[in-house]
Design a protein around this motif. Structure first.
Motif, PDB file in Angstrom:
ATOM      1  N   ALA A  74       0.525   0.670   1.172  1.00 43.55           N
ATOM      2  CA  ALA A  74       1.763   0.536   0.381  1.00 43.55           C
ATOM      3  C   ALA A  74       1.943   1.721  -0.572  1.00 43.55           C
ATOM      4  CB  ALA A  74       1.745  -0.777  -0.386  1.00 43.55           C
ATOM      5  N   LEU A  75       0.848   2.135  -1.231  1.00 44.08           N
ATOM      6  CA  LEU A  75       0.931   3.279  -2.155  1.00 44.08           C
ATOM      7  C   LEU A  75       1.399   4.533  -1.412  1.00 44.08           C
ATOM      8  CD1 LEU A  75      -2.376   2.739  -4.167  1.00 44.08           C
ATOM      9  CD2 LEU A  75      -0.076   2.805  -5.179  1.00 44.08           C
ATOM     10  N   LEU A  76       0.919   4.695  -0.187  1.00 45.77           N
ATOM     11  CA  LEU A  76       1.308   5.880   0.581  1.00 45.77           C
ATOM     12  C   LEU A  76       2.781   5.803   0.994  1.00 45.77           C
ATOM     13  CD1 LEU A  76      -1.964   6.492   2.576  1.00 45.77           C
ATOM     14  CD2 LEU A  76      -0.853   8.090   0.989  1.00 45.77           C
ATOM     15  N   LEU A  77       3.228   4.642   1.455  1.00 45.88           N
ATOM     16  CA  LEU A  77       4.650   4.515   1.830  1.00 45.88           C
ATOM     17  C   LEU A  77       5.536   4.771   0.614  1.00 45.88           C
ATOM     18  CD1 LEU A  77       4.662   1.438   4.261  1.00 45.88           C
ATOM     19  CD2 LEU A  77       4.650   3.870   4.828  1.00 45.88           C
ATOM     20  N   LEU A  78       5.102   4.247  -0.547  1.00 47.72           N
ATOM     21  CA  LEU A  78       5.834   4.491  -1.792  1.00 47.72           C
ATOM     22  C   LEU A  78       5.839   5.993  -2.093  1.00 47.72           C
ATOM     23  CD1 LEU A  78       7.177   2.711  -3.981  1.00 47.72           C
ATOM     24  CD2 LEU A  78       4.958   2.535  -5.115  1.00 47.72           C
ATOM     25  N   GLY A  79       4.695   6.615  -1.892  1.00 50.70           N
ATOM     26  CA  GLY A  79       4.569   8.061  -2.118  1.00 50.70           C
ATOM     27  C   GLY A  79       5.433   8.881  -1.167  1.00 50.70           C
ATOM     28  N   PHE A  80       5.619   8.385   0.056  1.00 54.32           N
ATOM     29  CA  PHE A  80       6.483   9.099   1.019  1.00 54.32           C
ATOM     30  C   PHE A  80       7.959   8.914   0.684  1.00 54.32           C
ATOM     31  CE2 PHE A  80       3.234   8.240   4.703  1.00 54.32           C
ATOM     32  CZ  PHE A  80       2.331   9.114   4.116  1.00 54.32           C
ATOM     33  N   GLY A  81       8.252   8.000  -0.241  1.00 53.38           N
ATOM     34  CA  GLY A  81       9.644   7.726  -0.595  1.00 53.38           C
ATOM     35  C   GLY A  81      10.372   6.933   0.474  1.00 53.38           C
ATOM     36  N   ILE A  82       9.683   5.998   1.093  1.00 49.14           N
ATOM     37  CA  ILE A  82      10.287   5.175   2.152  1.00 49.14           C
ATOM     38  C   ILE A  82      11.481   4.399   1.598  1.00 49.14           C
ATOM     39  CG2 ILE A  82       8.774   3.156   1.790  1.00 49.14           C
ATOM     40  CD1 ILE A  82       8.654   2.919   4.887  1.00 49.14           C
ATOM     41  N   LYS A  83      12.548   4.289   2.426  1.00 52.37           N
ATOM     42  CA  LYS A  83      13.802   3.659   1.961  1.00 52.37           C
ATOM     43  C   LYS A  83      14.152   2.465   2.850  1.00 52.37           C
ATOM     44  CE  LYS A  83      15.404   7.208  -0.775  1.00 52.37           C
ATOM     45  NZ  LYS A  83      14.157   7.938  -0.611  1.00 52.37           N
ATOM     46  N   SER A 221      -1.756  13.510  -6.291  1.00 50.97           N
ATOM     47  CA  SER A 221      -1.503  13.236  -7.710  1.00 50.97           C
ATOM     48  C   SER A 221      -0.417  12.175  -7.865  1.00 50.97           C
ATOM     49  CB  SER A 221      -1.210  14.512  -8.496  1.00 50.97           C
ATOM     50  OG  SER A 221       0.006  15.051  -8.098  1.00 50.97           O
ATOM     51  N   LEU A 222       0.525  12.138  -6.939  1.00 54.28           N
ATOM     52  CA  LEU A 222       1.558  11.100  -6.987  1.00 54.28           C
ATOM     53  C   LEU A 222       0.929   9.713  -6.786  1.00 54.28           C
ATOM     54  CD1 LEU A 222       4.469  10.074  -7.061  1.00 54.28           C
ATOM     55  CD2 LEU A 222       4.737  10.787  -4.667  1.00 54.28           C
ATOM     56  N   VAL A 223       0.064   9.592  -5.792  1.00 53.21           N
ATOM     57  CA  VAL A 223      -0.563   8.298  -5.494  1.00 53.21           C
ATOM     58  C   VAL A 223      -1.468   7.847  -6.656  1.00 53.21           C
ATOM     59  CG1 VAL A 223      -2.344   7.303  -4.014  1.00 53.21           C
ATOM     60  CG2 VAL A 223      -0.344   8.338  -2.985  1.00 53.21           C
ATOM     61  N   LYS A 224      -2.124   8.802  -7.309  1.00 53.37           N
ATOM     62  CA  LYS A 224      -2.952   8.470  -8.481  1.00 53.37           C
ATOM     63  C   LYS A 224      -2.101   7.898  -9.600  1.00 53.37           C
ATOM     64  CE  LYS A 224      -6.995  11.397  -8.082  1.00 53.37           C
ATOM     65  NZ  LYS A 224      -7.721  12.572  -8.597  1.00 53.37           N
ATOM     66  N   SER A 225      -0.904   8.433  -9.746  1.00 55.00           N
ATOM     67  CA  SER A 225       0.013   7.900 -10.746  1.00 55.00           C
ATOM     68  C   SER A 225       0.512   6.514 -10.320  1.00 55.00           C
ATOM     69  CB  SER A 225       1.196   8.867 -10.920  1.00 55.00           C
ATOM     70  OG  SER A 225       2.263   8.223 -11.565  1.00 55.00           O
ATOM     71  N   LEU A 226       0.890   6.401  -9.049  1.00 50.40           N
ATOM     72  CA  LEU A 226       1.474   5.139  -8.560  1.00 50.40           C
ATOM     73  C   LEU A 226       0.514   3.963  -8.659  1.00 50.40           C
ATOM     74  CD1 LEU A 226       3.388   6.454  -5.389  1.00 50.40           C
ATOM     75  CD2 LEU A 226       4.393   5.737  -7.573  1.00 50.40           C
ATOM     76  N   ARG A 227      -0.798   4.222  -8.489  1.00 45.83           N
ATOM     77  CA  ARG A 227      -1.738   3.098  -8.546  1.00 45.83           C
ATOM     78  C   ARG A 227      -1.889   2.571  -9.978  1.00 45.83           C
ATOM     79  NH1 ARG A 227      -7.842   5.774  -7.888  1.00 45.83           N
ATOM     80  NH2 ARG A 227      -7.524   7.260  -9.570  1.00 45.83           N
ATOM     81  N   SER A 228      -1.499   3.383 -10.974  1.00 45.14           N
ATOM     82  CA  SER A 228      -1.550   2.954 -12.379  1.00 45.14           C
ATOM     83  C   SER A 228      -0.142   2.875 -12.957  1.00 45.14           C
ATOM     84  CB  SER A 228      -2.382   3.936 -13.209  1.00 45.14           C
ATOM     85  OG  SER A 228      -3.710   3.936 -12.791  1.00 45.14           O
ATOM     86  N   HIS A 229       0.708   2.056 -12.363  1.00 49.57           N
ATOM     87  CA  HIS A 229       2.069   1.810 -12.851  1.00 49.57           C
ATOM     88  C   HIS A 229       2.916   3.073 -12.978  1.00 49.57           C
ATOM     89  CE1 HIS A 229       0.997  -2.350 -13.698  1.00 49.57           C
ATOM     90  NE2 HIS A 229      -0.091  -1.916 -14.294  1.00 49.57           N
ATOM     91  N   GLY A 230       2.643   4.073 -12.165  1.00 46.07           N
ATOM     92  CA  GLY A 230       3.470   5.282 -12.215  1.00 46.07           C
ATOM     93  C   GLY A 230       3.326   6.065 -13.501  1.00 46.07           C
ATOM     94  N   LYS A 231       2.091   6.097 -14.021  1.00 45.00           N
ATOM     95  CA  LYS A 231       1.874   6.747 -15.319  1.00 45.00           C
ATOM     96  C   LYS A 231       1.991   8.280 -15.233  1.00 45.00           C
ATOM     97  CE  LYS A 231      -3.180   7.167 -15.392  1.00 45.00           C
ATOM     98  NZ  LYS A 231      -3.500   8.509 -15.767  1.00 45.00           N
ATOM     99  N   GLY A 232       2.385   8.867 -16.359  1.00 48.81           N
ATOM    100  CA  GLY A 232       2.494  10.318 -16.460  1.00 48.81           C
ATOM    101  C   GLY A 232       1.312  10.872 -17.224  1.00 48.81           C
ATOM    102  N   GLU A 233       1.592  11.488 -18.363  1.00 52.40           N
ATOM    103  CA  GLU A 233       0.555  12.094 -19.192  1.00 52.40           C
ATOM    104  C   GLU A 233      -0.455  11.060 -19.693  1.00 52.40           C
ATOM    105  OE1 GLU A 233       0.044  15.426 -20.028  1.00 52.40           O
ATOM    106  OE2 GLU A 233       1.491  15.658 -18.390  1.00 52.40           O
TER     107      GLU A 233
END
Ligand SMILES: *Cc1c(COP(=O)(O)O)cnc(C)c1O
Length: 383
Positions: A74-83, A221-233
């Motif tokens: 799921a994280l990867l599909l989210l990362g690919f920007g699946i629509k 780096s996108l998937v690392k963010s997505l697994r933690s609620h889409g965190k930034g800095e």
């Protein structure tokens, strides 16, 4: 017919996690205690330690742990920007999670058949599915392949096909972490790979866990963010809509111990599979799986007469031999997935396999005596 079963023998387990724990001594208890002492239950130091080991093991540039194999997909599909409306091609003869994650996003799993010899997605079907869907005005964005029972899919054909058609290839390696294909390790194919550490997988933790492998820095780096609620800095800087999909530190601590014996365990599985194959290739009424040295042999799956399968399984159970049917119903025939499209009206290979397969006990701790007993019992039942 009654076959004598030596009473002094250990009972045969389908998967023997207790034997593995004994093999590791108190290492797992010690590792868990350390986490309880340092108290960093979320993203503790064991997480990056494990990710380093996983990357090294696979040869992938990035290994990113997460909460399960399903969430890895799921994280990867989210990362690919699946629509919503995107079409994703996947096999029908697999565990439901492969297609489930596609449907989560409102995208459309398009089911294709598998190859009778490998049980894996049929590349000719994939090309036909891309052509058919596109001719009908659909947007095909990618392919999810599955390394069923631990055997890598036909990556040579699939990678070429993905490239030639401009689609992403996501590898569902939930059953095949540790496997190799043409001297390349699972984790290095396609754009990215998802694996699972569900307890019964070849490398399992003590609960749910998973990981993602990729060479793509941006995706990592996108998937690392997505697994933690889409965190930034930091935690309260939210730059993406993400998930709560981190691996627990305790599970990472357990996996660090288990991965140290994993190469030895894979080797044992391969020798057990080879022994089974040698035995069953001389029997009538049993079709052994085609041997592939690179497989992790997550399952050892034979085919028998569909009319007799239930009786065979019952007799084996009475004789102390646990078996499983992976999978009794292809996904395109499941209630939840029936409304999704299939390449053709019929996907006959998947139907045939669903009716005839039976998975036998395979784990690194089966003794030669136990395996001999399993083989002889099957011979007496089916021949
Ligand atoms: C086990 C499995 C999954 C899901 O993994 P979990 O860790 O249980 O979420 C996905 N795909 C396949 C093919 C599997 O066998």
């Amino acid at each position: 017919m009654k076959i004598s079963h030596q009473k002094d023998d250990e009972p045969i387990q389908f998967v023997d996690l207790a034997a593995q724990r004994a093999r590791l001594g108190d290492a797992i208890e010690v590792a868990i205690s350390k986490v309880i002492s340092h108290q960093q239950f979320i993203m503790g130091p064991e997480i990056s330690q494990l990710e380093h080991l996983l990357a090294k093991f696979s040869g992938a540039k990035h290994a990113i742990t997460c909460s399960s194999g399903t969430d890895a997909l799921a994280l990867l599909l989210l990362g690919f920007g699946i629509k919503p409306g995107d079409v994703v091609i996947c096999p029908t003869f697999t565990f439901c999670a492969t297609a489930e994650v596609i449907a989560w996003f409102g995208a459309i799993p398009l089911f294709v058949d598998v190859d009778l010899n490998t049980f894996n997605i049929n590349p000719t079907d994939v090309q036909n599915a891309i052509d058919t869907a596109q001719n009908n005005g659909h947007k095909v964005t990618g392919i999810v392949s599955v390394d069923l029972f631990g055997r890598p899919a036909d990556y040579k054909a699939l990678e070429k096909l993905a490239k030639d058609n401009g689609k992403w290839l996501l590898c569902d390696a939930a059953q095949s972490f540790g496997a190799s294909y043409n001297n390349r390790n699972v984790g290095t194919f396609g754009i990215a790979t998802a694996t699972s550490f569900f307890p019964a997988k070849p490398l399992g933790c003590y609960g749910d866990g998973g990981a993602i492998f990729t060479d793509d820095d941006k995706l990592a780096s996108l998937v690392k963010s997505l697994r933690s609620h889409g965190k930034g800095e930091h935690k309260y800087d939210n730059i993406h809509i993400g998930m709560a999909a981190r691996m627990d530190t305790i599970q990472a601590a357990i996996l660090i111990e288990k991965i140290s014996i994993f190469p030895e365990e894979i080797e044992k599985r391969r020798r057990i599979a080879e022994k089974y194959n040698n035995y069953f290739s001389n029997l009538t009424n049993v079709i052994p799986p085609s041997y592939h040295e690179g497989s992790t042999w997550a399952q050892y799956t034979i085919q028998v007469d569909p009319q007799k399968r239930e009786a065979i399984q019952k007799t084996l159970r009475q004789e102390g031999i646990p078996t499983q049917i992976y999978y009794p119903i292809p996904l395109h025939r499941q209630k939840a997935y029936r409304s999704y499209p299939t390449l053709r009206k019929e996907l006959p290979v998947s139907d045939q396999l669903a009716a005839s397969v039976i998975s036998l006990p395979i784990h690194p701790y089966i003794s030669s005596k136990q395996q001999e007993y399993i083989c002889q019992t099957i011979k007496k039942i089916v021949c």
